[in-house]
Write a protein that holds these residues in place. Sequence first.
Motif, PDB file in Angstrom:
ATOM      1  N   UNK A  25       0.802  -1.222   0.000  1.00 47.22           N
ATOM      2  CA  UNK A  25       0.000   0.000   0.000  1.00 47.22           C
ATOM      3  C   UNK A  25       0.834   1.271   0.000  1.00 47.22           C
ATOM      4  N   UNK A  26       2.155   1.146   0.133  1.00 52.29           N
ATOM      5  CA  UNK A  26       3.015   2.319   0.331  1.00 52.29           C
ATOM      6  C   UNK A  26       2.955   3.307  -0.834  1.00 52.29           C
ATOM      7  N   UNK A  27       3.011   2.818  -2.060  1.00 59.85           N
ATOM      8  CA  UNK A  27       3.009   3.719  -3.213  1.00 59.85           C
ATOM      9  C   UNK A  27       1.699   4.498  -3.301  1.00 59.85           C
ATOM     10  N   UNK A  28       0.608   3.787  -3.143  1.00 63.25           N
ATOM     11  CA  UNK A  28      -0.712   4.420  -3.221  1.00 63.25           C
ATOM     12  C   UNK A  28      -0.881   5.476  -2.130  1.00 63.25           C
ATOM     13  N   UNK A  64       1.290   8.702  -2.688  1.00 66.29           N
ATOM     14  CA  UNK A  64       0.693   9.603  -3.674  1.00 66.29           C
ATOM     15  C   UNK A  64      -0.549  10.283  -3.106  1.00 66.29           C
ATOM     16  N   UNK A  65      -1.344   9.542  -2.331  1.00 67.83           N
ATOM     17  CA  UNK A  65      -2.534  10.126  -1.711  1.00 67.83           C
ATOM     18  C   UNK A  65      -2.155  11.251  -0.741  1.00 67.83           C
ATOM     19  N   UNK A  70       2.497  19.093   4.192  1.00 61.97           N
ATOM     20  CA  UNK A  70       3.375  18.026   4.653  1.00 61.97           C
ATOM     21  C   UNK A  70       4.194  17.575   3.443  1.00 61.97           C
ATOM     22  N   UNK A  71       5.421  17.983   3.409  1.00 59.12           N
ATOM     23  CA  UNK A  71       6.244  17.808   2.209  1.00 59.12           C
ATOM     24  C   UNK A  71       6.932  16.441   2.213  1.00 59.12           C
ATOM     25  N   UNK A  72       6.229  15.432   1.695  1.00 61.86           N
ATOM     26  CA  UNK A  72       6.843  14.110   1.595  1.00 61.86           C
ATOM     27  C   UNK A  72       8.045  14.159   0.665  1.00 61.86           C
TER      28      UNK A  72
END
Length: 226
Positions: A139-142, A145-146, A154-156
């Motif tokens: 689930x990390x990629x989804x 991006x969400x 919140x600057x990922x």
Amino acid sequence: MLSRNLQEVIARIEKARIAYSRHHIVKIVAISKYHQVEEIRELYECGQRTFGENKVQDLKAKSEDLENLPLEWHFVGTLQSNKINALLCSPVSLIHSIHSLSIALELEKRLEREKKTLKALLQVNSANEQSKSGFSPNEALEKYIEILEKCPHLKLCGLMSIGAHSEQRSLVQKSFEITQRLFEELKPKGAEILSMGMSGDFEQAIACGSNLVRIGSLLFQKGRFL
């Protein structure tokens, strides 16, 4: 003694970094969670500038005691929603541990209200261990991006993970490789930081592309050499 520790760690990082790529740059975060401000000051005088704490109250207290020093503070613990206000009142530069969508949304709400931004890393539970927080690799990629879309304050800027809790190097290696593959997929989305590796496995993490290592005991230990 701390000066020698730092130089030994740097030498080991350099060897691992060059083996991976001469163009690779690795940053050290000194994990100071069990140590006093005098030890942090001593390590600062040896050249270390970035320190990490896993409790909001400790980060706030130590940064206040050392406010005369140009230190960079990272939060590396699991953040609880009732500690967000205190965290945002501290001079935190990077939070390593965005472990759920709900905590990201709570942070976004407070950041927007205070007209602030905060750099952050998404935590990946790459070994799927119940004892660890973070998103599963599936689930990390989804979710990354969400959060990018829903949390502009919140600057990922990358990923963090903890290596598998195992004596088997192959399992630790697999957990690092899983996070590295996710990181490579997220580079087009602006991911720049891959935080993997601690005192016991940082060389293995660097071999898997880590560019930010979290070193505690090796830097602060006294009474013996590395």
